[in-house]
Scaffold this motif. Structure first.
Motif, PDB file in Angstrom:
ATOM      1  N   ARG A  13     -92.993 -48.118 -48.710  1.00 15.20           N
ATOM      2  CA  ARG A  13     -92.974 -48.073 -50.047  1.00 15.20           C
ATOM      3  C   ARG A  13     -91.672 -47.886 -50.649  1.00 15.20           C
ATOM      4  O   ARG A  13     -91.201 -48.621 -51.850  1.00 15.20           O
ATOM      5  CB  ARG A  13     -93.545 -46.905 -50.609  1.00 15.20           C
ATOM      6  CG  ARG A  13     -95.030 -46.876 -50.131  1.00 15.20           C
ATOM      7  CD  ARG A  13     -95.666 -45.484 -50.199  1.00 15.20           C
ATOM      8  NE  ARG A  13     -95.130 -44.520 -49.212  1.00 15.20           N
ATOM      9  CZ  ARG A  13     -95.254 -43.059 -49.210  1.00 15.20           C
ATOM     10  NH1 ARG A  13     -96.007 -42.524 -49.981  1.00 15.20           N
ATOM     11  NH2 ARG A  13     -94.772 -42.390 -48.018  1.00 15.20           N
ATOM     12  N   PRO A  72     -92.621 -40.502 -42.595  1.00 10.21           N
ATOM     13  CA  PRO A  72     -92.468 -40.010 -43.814  1.00 10.21           C
ATOM     14  C   PRO A  72     -93.432 -38.826 -44.080  1.00 10.21           C
ATOM     15  O   PRO A  72     -93.207 -38.303 -45.183  1.00 10.21           O
ATOM     16  CB  PRO A  72     -92.655 -41.050 -44.876  1.00 10.21           C
ATOM     17  CG  PRO A  72     -93.835 -41.822 -44.042  1.00 10.21           C
ATOM     18  CD  PRO A  72     -93.384 -41.770 -42.534  1.00 10.21           C
ATOM     19  N   LYS A  74     -95.142 -35.264 -44.323  1.00 14.09           N
ATOM     20  CA  LYS A  74     -94.434 -33.967 -44.421  1.00 14.09           C
ATOM     21  C   LYS A  74     -95.257 -33.185 -43.183  1.00 14.09           C
ATOM     22  O   LYS A  74     -94.892 -31.988 -42.624  1.00 14.09           O
ATOM     23  CB  LYS A  74     -94.866 -33.338 -45.452  1.00 14.09           C
ATOM     24  CG  LYS A  74     -96.195 -33.112 -46.302  1.00 14.09           C
ATOM     25  CD  LYS A  74     -95.952 -32.951 -47.610  1.00 14.09           C
ATOM     26  CE  LYS A  74     -97.642 -32.808 -48.289  1.00 14.09           C
ATOM     27  NZ  LYS A  74     -97.354 -32.924 -49.819  1.00 14.09           N
ATOM     28  N   SER A 109     -84.803 -36.143 -47.870  1.00 15.43           N
ATOM     29  CA  SER A 109     -85.857 -36.056 -48.541  1.00 15.43           C
ATOM     30  C   SER A 109     -85.897 -34.501 -49.402  1.00 15.43           C
ATOM     31  O   SER A 109     -85.131 -33.795 -48.743  1.00 15.43           O
ATOM     32  CB  SER A 109     -87.090 -35.888 -47.509  1.00 15.43           C
ATOM     33  OG  SER A 109     -88.339 -35.184 -48.261  1.00 15.43           O
ATOM     34  N   ASN A 110     -86.674 -34.436 -50.494  1.00 11.51           N
ATOM     35  CA  ASN A 110     -86.872 -33.193 -51.107  1.00 11.51           C
ATOM     36  C   ASN A 110     -87.333 -32.007 -49.586  1.00 11.51           C
ATOM     37  O   ASN A 110     -86.885 -30.901 -50.138  1.00 11.51           O
ATOM     38  CB  ASN A 110     -87.874 -33.100 -52.031  1.00 11.51           C
ATOM     39  CG  ASN A 110     -89.136 -33.484 -51.577  1.00 11.51           C
ATOM     40  OD1 ASN A 110     -90.085 -32.861 -51.013  1.00 11.51           O
ATOM     41  ND2 ASN A 110     -89.504 -34.961 -51.487  1.00 11.51           N
ATOM     42  N   HIS A 111     -87.912 -32.390 -48.719  1.00 12.39           N
ATOM     43  CA  HIS A 111     -88.514 -31.407 -47.855  1.00 12.39           C
ATOM     44  C   HIS A 111     -87.409 -30.917 -46.915  1.00 12.39           C
ATOM     45  O   HIS A 111     -87.416 -29.983 -46.188  1.00 12.39           O
ATOM     46  CB  HIS A 111     -89.525 -32.234 -46.992  1.00 12.39           C
ATOM     47  CG  HIS A 111     -90.758 -32.233 -47.705  1.00 12.39           C
ATOM     48  ND1 HIS A 111     -91.596 -31.218 -47.848  1.00 12.39           N
ATOM     49  CD2 HIS A 111     -91.397 -33.496 -48.348  1.00 12.39           C
ATOM     50  CE1 HIS A 111     -92.764 -31.643 -48.644  1.00 12.39           C
ATOM     51  NE2 HIS A 111     -92.352 -32.895 -48.772  1.00 12.39           N
ATOM     52  N   TYR A 146     -90.698 -32.046 -40.501  1.00 15.21           N
ATOM     53  CA  TYR A 146     -90.303 -33.265 -41.224  1.00 15.21           C
ATOM     54  C   TYR A 146     -89.014 -33.029 -41.721  1.00 15.21           C
ATOM     55  O   TYR A 146     -88.172 -33.710 -41.778  1.00 15.21           O
ATOM     56  CB  TYR A 146     -91.388 -33.749 -41.983  1.00 15.21           C
ATOM     57  CG  TYR A 146     -90.958 -34.766 -42.998  1.00 15.21           C
ATOM     58  CD1 TYR A 146     -90.421 -36.130 -42.754  1.00 15.21           C
ATOM     59  CD2 TYR A 146     -90.783 -34.651 -44.293  1.00 15.21           C
ATOM     60  CE1 TYR A 146     -90.095 -36.941 -43.626  1.00 15.21           C
ATOM     61  CE2 TYR A 146     -90.536 -35.468 -45.088  1.00 15.21           C
ATOM     62  CZ  TYR A 146     -90.011 -36.624 -44.901  1.00 15.21           C
ATOM     63  OH  TYR A 146     -89.494 -37.640 -45.686  1.00 15.21           O
ATOM     64  N   GLY A 174     -87.294 -37.590 -54.194  1.00 15.35           N
ATOM     65  CA  GLY A 174     -88.161 -36.735 -54.441  1.00 15.35           C
ATOM     66  C   GLY A 174     -89.543 -37.167 -54.048  1.00 15.35           C
ATOM     67  O   GLY A 174     -90.006 -37.562 -53.009  1.00 15.35           O
ATOM     68  N   ASN A 175     -90.379 -37.582 -55.099  1.00 16.62           N
ATOM     69  CA  ASN A 175     -91.829 -38.174 -55.220  1.00 16.62           C
ATOM     70  C   ASN A 175     -91.720 -39.401 -55.743  1.00 16.62           C
ATOM     71  O   ASN A 175     -91.984 -39.872 -56.914  1.00 16.62           O
ATOM     72  CB  ASN A 175     -92.576 -37.286 -55.721  1.00 16.62           C
ATOM     73  CG  ASN A 175     -94.113 -37.622 -55.258  1.00 16.62           C
ATOM     74  OD1 ASN A 175     -94.383 -38.865 -55.485  1.00 16.62           O
ATOM     75  ND2 ASN A 175     -95.003 -36.787 -55.116  1.00 16.62           N
ATOM     76  N   TYR A 185     -99.892 -32.877 -61.114  1.00 18.76           N
ATOM     77  CA  TYR A 185     -99.255 -32.367 -59.936  1.00 18.76           C
ATOM     78  C   TYR A 185     -97.650 -32.140 -60.546  1.00 18.76           C
ATOM     79  O   TYR A 185     -96.989 -32.673 -60.455  1.00 18.76           O
ATOM     80  CB  TYR A 185     -99.033 -33.555 -58.939  1.00 18.76           C
ATOM     81  CG  TYR A 185     -98.275 -33.318 -57.657  1.00 18.76           C
ATOM     82  CD1 TYR A 185     -98.074 -31.748 -57.276  1.00 18.76           C
ATOM     83  CD2 TYR A 185     -97.671 -33.965 -56.926  1.00 18.76           C
ATOM     84  CE1 TYR A 185     -97.588 -31.345 -55.995  1.00 18.76           C
ATOM     85  CE2 TYR A 185     -97.071 -33.796 -55.805  1.00 18.76           C
ATOM     86  CZ  TYR A 185     -97.047 -32.360 -55.154  1.00 18.76           C
ATOM     87  OH  TYR A 185     -96.127 -32.198 -54.011  1.00 18.76           O
ATOM     88  N   ARG A 187     -95.265 -30.181 -59.305  1.00 19.57           N
ATOM     89  CA  ARG A 187     -94.181 -30.474 -58.384  1.00 19.57           C
ATOM     90  C   ARG A 187     -93.677 -31.530 -58.296  1.00 19.57           C
ATOM     91  O   ARG A 187     -92.529 -32.197 -58.325  1.00 19.57           O
ATOM     92  CB  ARG A 187     -94.391 -29.751 -57.167  1.00 19.57           C
ATOM     93  CG  ARG A 187     -93.412 -29.965 -56.063  1.00 19.57           C
ATOM     94  CD  ARG A 187     -93.979 -29.322 -54.692  1.00 19.57           C
ATOM     95  NE  ARG A 187     -92.877 -29.496 -53.699  1.00 19.57           N
ATOM     96  CZ  ARG A 187     -92.528 -30.310 -53.059  1.00 19.57           C
ATOM     97  NH1 ARG A 187     -93.354 -31.385 -52.973  1.00 19.57           N
ATOM     98  NH2 ARG A 187     -91.458 -30.267 -52.175  1.00 19.57           N
ATOM     99  N   MET A 191     -90.118 -34.087 -59.633  1.00 18.80           N
ATOM    100  CA  MET A 191     -89.328 -34.740 -58.609  1.00 18.80           C
ATOM    101  C   MET A 191     -89.629 -36.124 -58.700  1.00 18.80           C
ATOM    102  O   MET A 191     -89.348 -36.952 -57.733  1.00 18.80           O
ATOM    103  CB  MET A 191     -89.287 -33.964 -57.318  1.00 18.80           C
ATOM    104  CG  MET A 191     -90.601 -34.166 -56.535  1.00 18.80           C
ATOM    105  SD  MET A 191     -90.857 -33.913 -54.997  1.00 18.80           S
ATOM    106  CE  MET A 191     -90.615 -32.303 -54.980  1.00 18.80           C
TER     107      MET A 191
HETATM  108  O1  LIG Z   1     -90.340 -36.781 -48.249  1.00 21.33           O
HETATM  109  C1  LIG Z   1     -91.345 -37.088 -48.725  1.00 21.33           C
HETATM  110  O2  LIG Z   1     -91.591 -36.518 -49.992  1.00 21.33           O
HETATM  111  C2  LIG Z   1     -92.657 -37.074 -50.764  1.00 21.33           C
HETATM  112  C3  LIG Z   1     -92.935 -36.047 -51.816  1.00 21.33           C
HETATM  113  O3  LIG Z   1     -93.382 -34.804 -51.467  1.00 21.33           O
HETATM  114  P1  LIG Z   1     -94.891 -34.177 -51.445  1.00 21.33           P
HETATM  115  O4  LIG Z   1     -94.666 -32.864 -50.733  1.00 21.33           O
HETATM  116  O5  LIG Z   1     -94.759 -34.087 -53.120  1.00 21.33           O
HETATM  117  O6  LIG Z   1     -96.080 -34.858 -51.138  1.00 21.33           O
HETATM  118  C4  LIG Z   1     -93.899 -37.434 -50.006  1.00 21.33           C
HETATM  119  O7  LIG Z   1     -94.931 -38.090 -51.038  1.00 21.33           O
HETATM  120  C5  LIG Z   1     -93.536 -38.413 -49.055  1.00 21.33           C
HETATM  121  O8  LIG Z   1     -94.600 -39.041 -48.184  1.00 21.33           O
HETATM  122  C6  LIG Z   1     -92.419 -37.822 -48.036  1.00 21.33           C
HETATM  123  O9  LIG Z   1     -91.875 -38.860 -47.329  1.00 21.33           O
END
Ligand SMILES: O=C1O[C@H](COP(=O)(O)O)[C@@H](O)[C@H](O)[C@H]1O
Ligand SMILES: NC(=O)C1=CN([C@@H]2O[C@H](COP(=O)(O)OP(=O)(O)OC[C@H]3O[C@@H](n4cnc5c(N)ncnc54)[C@H](O)[C@@H]3O)[C@@H](O)[C@H]2O)C=CC1
Length: 248
Positions: A13, A72, A74, A109-111, A146, A174-175, A185, A187, A191
């Motif tokens: 993506r 990707p 989480k 990533s945001n994560h 992740y 982010g997203n 959503y 959150r 992002m």
């Molecule tokens: O790192 C990632 O973050 C996005 C957004 O996180 P989410 O917790 O809002 O789903 C996620 O859609 C994506 O798959 C992932 O790789």
């Protein structure tokens, strides 16, 4: 002369968003373990990023690497992030340094900082009237394995920059959602990264001069708890989209 850019994880993506805006701008080479299902504007190498020889060959003559390939999810289990996200990223950096690549942009990533979203702070921090802001100088705080793999990718970039001088930018995406911000959503709206801003941000990662950076990759959303100031300052990021102003 156009720069030669290697895009790993091209079939996904984020790769799609980048190519949607920049297909005609660079001399592209693509790498993905999944074979292409459509035409790509450049050579497409079908390989796994953990295959050292294949990655070394793909790196020949490349100026800039946009490194997206990885798991990707989480919820991804340790064995997958260890192989695809950590070992794979180290293989990419090692080959990049040996090939004399100038810059690597890493899809973080945001994560990497997800655990800052504590019960006490949420959901208020997702809202426009809340001033809680992460700016990339905070310590990492992953909320899943992740996220741990993304923090490790950032640390690999730190090492290869300090040891070998390669320019590195970690984009904490982010997203990414095509066409409109995530619906229902909060959150995700805070992002949101539009496809247009995603392509522009990675164009700035190719063009800008930097040493080692961590930036947040989101659109200019009214709701935000990630600062985009560093992306603006270090890269010249100038986002056009805002989840609050989207009326689709
Ligand atoms: O790192 C990632 O973050 C996005 C957004 O996180 P989410 O917790 O809002 O789903 C996620 O859609 C994506 O798959 C992932 O790789
Ligand atoms: N889509 C999003 O909102 C976000 C994405 N990211 C990161 O951006 C990158 C791309 O994500 P997406 O495009 O959404 O995922 P995706 O799953 O759509 O694309 C990932 C691509 O990488 C390839 N790939 C995975 N492991 C590989 C390996 N070992 N060797 C070669 N190719 C491999 C897959 O075949 C796939 O085409 C990932 O690193 C992800 O963690 C980070 C934050 C948010």
């Amino acid at each position: 002369m156009a720069q030669s850019v290697l895009l790993t994880g091209a079939a996904g993506r984020v790769g799609d968003a980048i190519l949607g805006g920049l297909a005609a701008e660079y001399e592209w080479r693509f790498l993905d373990r999944d074979p292409p299902t459509e035409d790509y504007p450049g050579e497409f190498v079908v390989a796994d990023i953990t295959e050292e020889e294949a990655v070394r060959e793909a790196m020949e003559g490349i100026d800039v690497v946009l490194h997206l390939a990885g798991d990707p999810r989480k919820t991804a289990p340790w064995d997958s992030v260890l192989t695809n996200n950590i070992d794979g990223t180290q293989t990419v950096y090692e080959a990049a340094v040996d090939a004399g690549v100038e810059k690597v942009a890493f899809a973080s990533s945001n994560h990497a900082v997800g655990a800052f979203e504590t019960d006490e702070r949420t959901p208020e921090m997702y809202r426009a009237d809340d001033d809680y802001l992460l700016d990339g100088t905070e310590l990492p705080r992953p909320g899943n394995l992740y996220g741990v793999s993304k923090v490790t990718g950032e640390a690999l970039g730190r090492y290869y920059h300090d040891e070998y001088g390669i320019s590195v930018v970690n984009v904490r995406i982010g997203n990414l959602t095509e066409g409109h911000p995530p619906i229902d959503y909060e959150r995700g709206q805070a992002m949101w990264l539009s496809y247009r801003d995603c392509a522009h941000l990675f164009e700035r990662c190719i063009e800008a001069d930097y040493g080692y950076e961590i930036v947040y990759g989101i659109s200019d959303n009214d709701r935000k708890y990630y600062s985009i100031e560093r992306a603006k300052e270090a890269l010249g990021y100038d986002p056009q989209d805002n989840s609050a102003k989207h009326d689709d």
